[in-house]
Write an enzyme that holds these catalytic residues in place. Sequence first.
Site, short mmCIF file in Angstrom:
data_model
loop_
_atom_site.label_atom_id
_atom_site.label_comp_id
_atom_site.label_asym_id
_atom_site.label_seq_id
_atom_site.Cartn_x
_atom_site.Cartn_y
_atom_site.Cartn_z
N ASP A 71 0.86 -1.19 0.00
CA ASP A 71 0.00 0.00 0.00
C ASP A 71 0.89 1.24 0.00
O ASP A 71 1.98 1.20 0.57
CB ASP A 71 -0.88 0.01 1.27
CG ASP A 71 -2.19 0.76 1.08
OD1 ASP A 71 -2.16 1.96 0.78
OD2 ASP A 71 -3.25 0.13 1.24
N HIS A 144 -10.21 1.51 -6.41
CA HIS A 144 -11.34 1.06 -7.21
C HIS A 144 -11.62 1.96 -8.41
O HIS A 144 -12.61 1.78 -9.11
CB HIS A 144 -12.59 0.94 -6.34
CG HIS A 144 -12.53 -0.20 -5.38
ND1 HIS A 144 -11.49 -1.10 -5.37
CD2 HIS A 144 -13.37 -0.60 -4.39
CE1 HIS A 144 -11.71 -2.00 -4.43
NE2 HIS A 144 -12.83 -1.73 -3.81
N1 SAH Z 1 -7.53 -4.94 2.38
C1 SAH Z 1 -7.92 -3.83 3.24
C2 SAH Z 1 -8.68 -2.74 2.51
C3 SAH Z 1 -7.92 -2.06 1.40
S1 SAH Z 1 -8.62 -0.49 0.97
C4 SAH Z 1 -8.71 -4.36 4.44
O1 SAH Z 1 -8.80 -5.57 4.64
O2 SAH Z 1 -9.23 -3.54 5.20
C5 SAH Z 1 -7.73 -0.09 -0.47
C6 SAH Z 1 -6.29 0.33 -0.23
O3 SAH Z 1 -5.66 0.44 -1.49
C7 SAH Z 1 -6.12 1.69 0.46
O4 SAH Z 1 -5.42 1.52 1.67
C8 SAH Z 1 -5.29 2.51 -0.54
O5 SAH Z 1 -4.30 3.33 0.06
C9 SAH Z 1 -4.67 1.45 -1.40
N2 SAH Z 1 -4.31 1.91 -2.75
C10 SAH Z 1 -5.12 2.52 -3.65
N3 SAH Z 1 -4.45 2.76 -4.79
C11 SAH Z 1 -3.18 2.32 -4.60
C12 SAH Z 1 -2.00 2.31 -5.41
N4 SAH Z 1 -2.01 2.79 -6.65
N5 SAH Z 1 -0.87 1.79 -4.89
C13 SAH Z 1 -0.85 1.30 -3.63
N6 SAH Z 1 -1.95 1.25 -2.82
C14 SAH Z 1 -3.09 1.77 -3.29
MG MG Z 2 -12.10 -4.34 -0.54
#
Ligand code: SAH
Ligand code: MG
Length: 211
Positions: A71, A144
């Site tokens: 992340d 997303h």
């Molecule tokens: N798996 C987590 C939820 C993830 S939410 C859980 O169980 O709660 C989505 C995450 O994707 C966010 O923390 C966001 O910072 C990360 N994210 C979004 N775009 C990204 C990118 N281009 N590179 C790295 N991380 C990204």
């Molecule tokens: Mg999710």
Amino acid sequence: MSRVDELLDLAERAQGFMPRDEGLALYRHARALGERVPKGTWLEVGAWCGKSALYLGAAAEATGGVLYSLDHHHGSEENQAGWEHFDPTLVDPLDGRLNTLPTWQRTIATAKLETSVIGLIGDSSVVAAHFAQALDLLFIDGGHALDVARADYASWTPKVVLGGLLLIHDVFVDPNDGGQAPYEIYRAALESARYLDVASEGSLRVLVRVR
Ligand code: SAH
Ligand code: MG
């Protein structure tokens, strides 16, 4: 309480976006894979505060594998101020940006998973371009926005080994239930004929690489 039950319990209580049934399915499929292919190299895109990393980490620890939990820790579009999933307590007062890294680190440390779950901090595509290891398991749960989800798909799925698992979260067939980007990359995986759909739980899809 067994070690696995302890971890699944911590996972349930951790902050994040992973309903219990889907988290348990994540654990179950990862664990079964780890029993077949021990000491696996696994990676999740989208760590947030470490919730899904605990479900996957429980399976990694039990089967001698390692989960890379990736992340940039500044949140997705929908986590920013004014959006649906904004949490002001996660803002770094120094620069006013979201920063989930301290919480993620605490989650993994409290669970004593620091030798099974390794953090990768940075943009998904940038890390992918410099990551040469083959993956036994890939969990896509990152941004997303359509371009972000497409980039995750394009940059990470070629690294999955034959027989390896591709898990995709937030797949909603009906646009009224959620954004369509994860559904689009799920369909791309099936249309590529490289993946077979083997299971699902809620919005989680489980695919196996077959060619
Ligand atoms: N798996 C987590 C939820 C993830 S939410 C859980 O169980 O709660 C989505 C995450 O994707 C966010 O923390 C966001 O910072 C990360 N994210 C979004 N775009 C990204 C990118 N281009 N590179 C790295 N991380 C990204
Ligand atoms: Mg999710």
